[in-house]
Design a protein around this motif. Structure first.
Motif, PDB file in Angstrom:
ATOM      1  N   PRO A 101      52.423  17.128  46.761  1.00 15.24           N
ATOM      2  CA  PRO A 101      52.408  18.270  46.353  1.00 15.24           C
ATOM      3  C   PRO A 101      51.636  18.478  45.115  1.00 15.24           C
ATOM      4  O   PRO A 101      51.167  17.581  44.560  1.00 15.24           O
ATOM      5  N   VAL A 103      50.752  20.938  41.561  1.00 11.56           N
ATOM      6  CA  VAL A 103      50.906  22.105  40.902  1.00 11.56           C
ATOM      7  C   VAL A 103      49.895  22.708  39.864  1.00 11.56           C
ATOM      8  O   VAL A 103      48.993  21.786  39.627  1.00 11.56           O
ATOM      9  N   THR A 112      51.389  16.181  41.900  1.00 17.55           N
ATOM     10  CA  THR A 112      52.800  15.847  41.283  1.00 17.55           C
ATOM     11  C   THR A 112      53.562  15.161  42.543  1.00 17.55           C
ATOM     12  O   THR A 112      53.498  14.956  43.613  1.00 17.55           O
ATOM     13  N   TRP A 114      57.641  15.854  44.441  1.00 13.79           N
ATOM     14  CA  TRP A 114      58.297  16.875  45.021  1.00 13.79           C
ATOM     15  C   TRP A 114      59.233  17.504  44.195  1.00 13.79           C
ATOM     16  O   TRP A 114      59.455  18.672  44.280  1.00 13.79           O
ATOM     17  N   THR A 116      59.269  17.708  40.807  1.00 15.09           N
ATOM     18  CA  THR A 116      58.365  18.597  40.020  1.00 15.09           C
ATOM     19  C   THR A 116      57.984  19.858  40.759  1.00 15.09           C
ATOM     20  O   THR A 116      58.299  21.109  40.324  1.00 15.09           O
ATOM     21  N   ALA A 117      57.550  19.848  41.911  1.00 13.61           N
ATOM     22  CA  ALA A 117      56.831  21.126  42.728  1.00 13.61           C
ATOM     23  C   ALA A 117      58.205  21.868  43.134  1.00 13.61           C
ATOM     24  O   ALA A 117      58.124  23.065  42.735  1.00 13.61           O
ATOM     25  N   ARG A 120      59.841  23.746  40.085  1.00 17.62           N
ATOM     26  CA  ARG A 120      59.115  24.962  39.674  1.00 17.62           C
ATOM     27  C   ARG A 120      59.313  26.214  40.429  1.00 17.62           C
ATOM     28  O   ARG A 120      59.406  27.073  39.933  1.00 17.62           O
ATOM     29  N   VAL A 464      53.159  30.382  46.138  1.00 17.31           N
ATOM     30  CA  VAL A 464      53.683  29.093  46.936  1.00 17.31           C
ATOM     31  C   VAL A 464      52.808  28.864  48.237  1.00 17.31           C
ATOM     32  O   VAL A 464      52.883  29.932  48.956  1.00 17.31           O
ATOM     33  N   VAL A 479      51.849  26.638  43.392  1.00 14.79           N
ATOM     34  CA  VAL A 479      52.414  25.280  43.868  1.00 14.79           C
ATOM     35  C   VAL A 479      51.850  25.303  45.063  1.00 14.79           C
ATOM     36  O   VAL A 479      51.940  26.094  45.939  1.00 14.79           O
ATOM     37  N   LEU A 481      52.551  22.782  48.797  1.00 16.25           N
ATOM     38  CA  LEU A 481      53.490  21.850  49.298  1.00 16.25           C
ATOM     39  C   LEU A 481      52.692  21.119  50.486  1.00 16.25           C
ATOM     40  O   LEU A 481      52.288  21.972  51.582  1.00 16.25           O
TER      41      LEU A 481
END
Ligand code: SF4
Length: 825
Positions: A101, A103, A112, A114, A116-117, A120, A464, A479, A481
């Protein structure tokens, strides 16, 4: 070995009407490998177009290393096309896959974990829901996820958050297919089947360059053409496509005039008595209104409006009128053009007038563009209510509320679902402040890109993006993913003709990438979405749980999946829906009994006025008393809003090449596919090239009122006055950039305008001008095969003949076309 990049459709396996399409298993393994090297084969289906070819994935040392078609499957009988062979595996294993991920920190995307992402995302989502409510949230998804993932997303959006702002990029490719079937038949769902190719007397392809968009389906038609009793082919397309080259009649209509052509073809059916009066009387409503609307459209008037030959209109209508079994297919030439739903409904009307629906050889395929577009529509990730429920029917909303264990009032049904173009408008205006984009790339695929880029770049929106690669869109995200893709997760999907396939996980995804379903379930859990009884809204542990929940949701609806289990899908062929106690093997064709989904309590939609898009409403719909009869929906022709002018004298249209899919996220990462079509180009006719002093490979600036492209020219076989650009090309792999004035994305020029009913954007008609920028340093990089091949490539040859038992042969296409025209007249 056959070069399947140059020989797109492979060797012919001719067959006659009513015979079984012969099996031919296509296979591609990584260089140096042979079958004995493969550890295991894992069942799947191809996700690089809507055809849904069944395949097995070759796995060696826990890596995907090849693919082969499944001989047993009803869709492809073992065949695969160039994208499936060269793009499926290669598209997944490029070194630049997202593995962690990301950010945004101080303006930059940094990797970062998962937690943390997701934290957020959830923090921003909760904050906005508390402060501004559900309408602050928008979801824009894809036509490339699995059924289970769309259903999870739909439940989250409708029952967890309660936002109507949900759509998919299916709005760009297939919304009109759904709209046209809802208007005519009461619900989405293809009436026809691919098997109709095996039995038909004629195939009409409306704005459908099948030879490049669904190559395996086209191979099936080529095999009928090469066999005895070949079907007649009628092509409606402004370009001289491969379809046009084997057509008995090619109607190269002026872009934006499809509705006029269709009104003219319908008039010919009435004028010549090619109408099944008793069937029409028993199974339809509205025929008198149709007759009145099309009556002024003589072939001469069509010729003047559409720029075609009046006799060709008569010939095409005669083929339709005198055939017993016609298969019609429709795609972007209609769906992305002016009056998209109106013109597509007229295709339905042609079949209804002749009673040609629901029997072998007589079918309609309102095609999809993407592999899982059908599931997006079925599950409601495009904003509609799941399982073809009607948002204007309170009983349907209550059914869903009961199924999901929430109050009816949570489910947004107070207004039509918000379509993609409106979602982006709400982001632009600042009312949507949370936008989640999954598996799609609007920074290349949506119209008027400069505007779209500015919307994605707004500080007011928390963006996202969930994808395989750092796409042009992902570069704007707050973000990012990393998603698992094809072969790295398990799920089901449904192709154009309602055939459901299972795609099993073959290998682990790279790095920390997770399936889209896992990500959605994680979000739902972290958000604390619950049912009224306090239990989790989504308590599924994996894809099969999601699938079982979907089966219940589909029970009793037109797309009934209750008879199709994962177990049944493993080992054999795909199975078409509806599949239930009544149709335990699945139903190949819909409406064979002449009963349509227009009962008011059952239908998916009460319909629209095709000209304005105004909803008909429950009261007016009930007053029609359709009650299981199909509806002749009609519309006057209206000219395009943007016509060529003194400043912008050419008509601009966009489309696809056989070698790429969408914005090339996967196909550009295949060496063979990328070499076949590495860079953008535009196509113009030899006459226009001469008038502008342009030759093959010269670099031109193409300008509309909205932007410009700077790309090489292919002097090709396109109607005079028209300019074609492939829409696949963006900027992720381009040395040149928009800011340096060398834009190459076709959608820099397209208009922000959409069909009033389906809300599908108009990619097929804009006014542009051309000016030379530089001399050629060689031919353009456009493919030398297909519709893009140079105009002066020499004599075109085709396999023809075979009607009425005569043998087929190979002849000069031009001479043959002239002969056929004479014979038909
Ligand atoms: S025709 Fe479509 S589904 Fe079939 S192999 Fe080609 S890209 Fe894949």
């Amino acid at each position: 070995m056959v070069d399947r990049i140059a020989d797109i459709w492979g060797e012919r396996t001719p067959f006659a009407r009513g015979e079984h399409w012969p099996v031919r298993v296509d296979q591609k393994l990584a260089d140096g490998l042979v079958e004995a090297d493969i550890d295991r084969w894992v069942q799947s289906a191809c996700v690089l177009c809507s055809n849904g070819c069944a395949c097995d994935i070759a796995v060696k040392d826990d890596q995907m290393v090849g693919i082969r078609g499944r001989a047993i499957d009803r869709v492809n009988h073992g065949r695969l096309g160039p994208k499936g062979l060269f793009g499926s595996v290669q598209g997944m294993r490029s070194r630049d896959r997202l593995t962690r991920p990301m950010v945004r920190v101080d303006g930059h995307l940094v990797e970062t974990d998962w937690d943390t992402a997701m934290s957020r995302i959830v923090e921003r989502s909760k904050q906005l829901l508390a402060q501004k409510g559900p309408l602050s949230h928008g979801f824009y998804t894809s036509g490339q996820l699995f059924l289970e993932e769309y259903y999870a997303l739909a439940v989250i959006g409708k029952a967890g958050i309660g936002t109507p702002h949900m759509d998919g990029n299916t709005r760009l490719c297939t919304a009109t297919a759904a709209a046209a079937m809802k208007e005519s038949f009461g619900a989405d769902g293809q009436p026809g089947s691919y098997l109709d190719i095996d039995n038909c007397d004629a195939v009409f392809l409306y704005g459908h360059n099948m030879a490049e968009t669904q190559t395996v389906l086209w191979a099936r038609i080529l095999d009928r053409i090469a066999g005895p009793d070949r079907p007649f082919i009628v092509c409606v397309d402004p370009r001289d496509t491969e379809v046009a080259r084997v057509a008995d009649v090619h109607l190269a209509v002026r872009p934006g005039t499809n509705q006029a052509l269709m009104n003219g073809l319908l008039r010919e059916l009435f004028a010549n008595g090619w109408v099944e009066e008793s069937w029409v009387h028993e199974h339809t409503i509205g025929v008198d209104e149709l007759r009145a609307v099309v009556d002024p459209w003589t072939p001469e008037k069509v010729a003047e409006t559409c720029g075609v030959d009046a006799d060709d209109v008569r010939r095409a209508a005669r083929i339709f009128g005198e055939s017993e079994r016609v298969l019609s297919t429709v795609l972007q030439g209609f769906y992305q053009s002016d009056q998209a739903t109106a013109a597509s409904c007229q295709v339905n009307n042609m079949h209804l007038l002749r009673g040609m629906i629901g029997r072998p050889g007589a079918g309609i395929l309102q095609m999809n563009g993407q592999p899982t577009a059908q599931n997006n529509r079925e599950c409601g990730a495009d904003g509609d209510l799941p399982a073809f429920r009607n948002w204007e029917n309170p009983a349907h909303v209550s059914e869903l509320a009961q199924l999901w264990g929430v109050d009816s009032g949570v489910i947004p049904s107070w207004a039509p679902p918000t379509h993609a173009m409106q979602i982006f408008r709400y982001v632009e205006q600042g009312s949507i402040q949370f936008l989640w984009v999954s598996a799609t790339n609007p920074a290349v695929s949506m119209p008027q890109l400069e505007r779209i880029r500015s919307i994605l770049d707004q500080d007011s929106v928390f963006l996202v993006v969930q994808d395989l690669y750092l796409t042009e869109t992902a570069q704007y995200a707050d973000v990012v993913l990393p998603a698992a893709g094809w072969g790295e997760k398990t799920g089901t999907f449904t192709n154009v003709n309602r055939t459901v396939h299972l795609s099993d996980k073959a290998v682990d995804p790279p790095g920390d990438a997770r399936s889209d379903l896992d990500i959605f379930l994680d979000y739902a859990a972290r958000m604390g979405f619950t049912k009224n009884d306090g239990s989790p809204l989504l308590d599924w542990e994996g894809p099969e749980d999601a699938y079982r929940a979907w089966q219940e949701c589909s029970r009793g609806r037109p797309c009934d999946y209750t008879g199709i289990s994962y177990e049944r899908l493993r080992g054999g062929s795909g199975i078409p829906w509806p599949c239930n106690d009544e149709h335990p093997e699945g139903l190949t064709r819909l409406y064979g009994d002449g009963v349509f989904a227009t009962e008011p309590d059952y239908c998916e939609s009460f319909g629209h006025d095709l000209l304005t898009g105004a909803t008909v409403g429950e009261q007016a719909f009930r007053a029609l008393e359709a009650h299981g009869r199909a509806i002749f929906k009609v519309s006057e022709y209206v000219p395009p809003h943007e016509e060529p002018s003194a400043e912008y004298p050419y008509r601009y249209t966009t489309g696809r090449t056989a070698y790429h899919f969408h914005t090339r996220t996967k196909t550009a990462r295949s060496r063979q596919l990328n070499q076949a079509a590495p860079k953008a180009w535009v196509e113009i006719s030899p006459t226009d090239a001469a008038a502008l002093g342009l030759g093959e490979g010269d670099v031109v600036r193409v300008t509309s009122a909205r932007g410009e492209l700077v790309v090489p020219v292919r002097v090709g076989d396109i109607r005079e006055g028209s300019v074609f650009a492939p829409f696949h090309y963006g900027y992720f792999d381009a040395a040149a950039s928009v800011s340096s004035g060398h834009a190459s994305a076709a959608n820099e020029l397209t208009v922000t305008e959409w069909d009033p009913v389906s809300k599908q954007p108009l990619f097929k008609n804009a006014a542009v001008k051309l000016e030379k920028v530089a001399d050629a340093d060689g031919p353009s990089d456009a493919p030398t095969t297909t519709a893009s091949r140079p105009a002066a490539q020499g004599t075109v040859r085709a396999t023809v003949g075979g009607h009425d038992g005569e043998a087929s042969s190979t002849v000069d296409l031009e001479a043959w076309t002239a002969d056929r025209a004479e014979a038909l007249s």
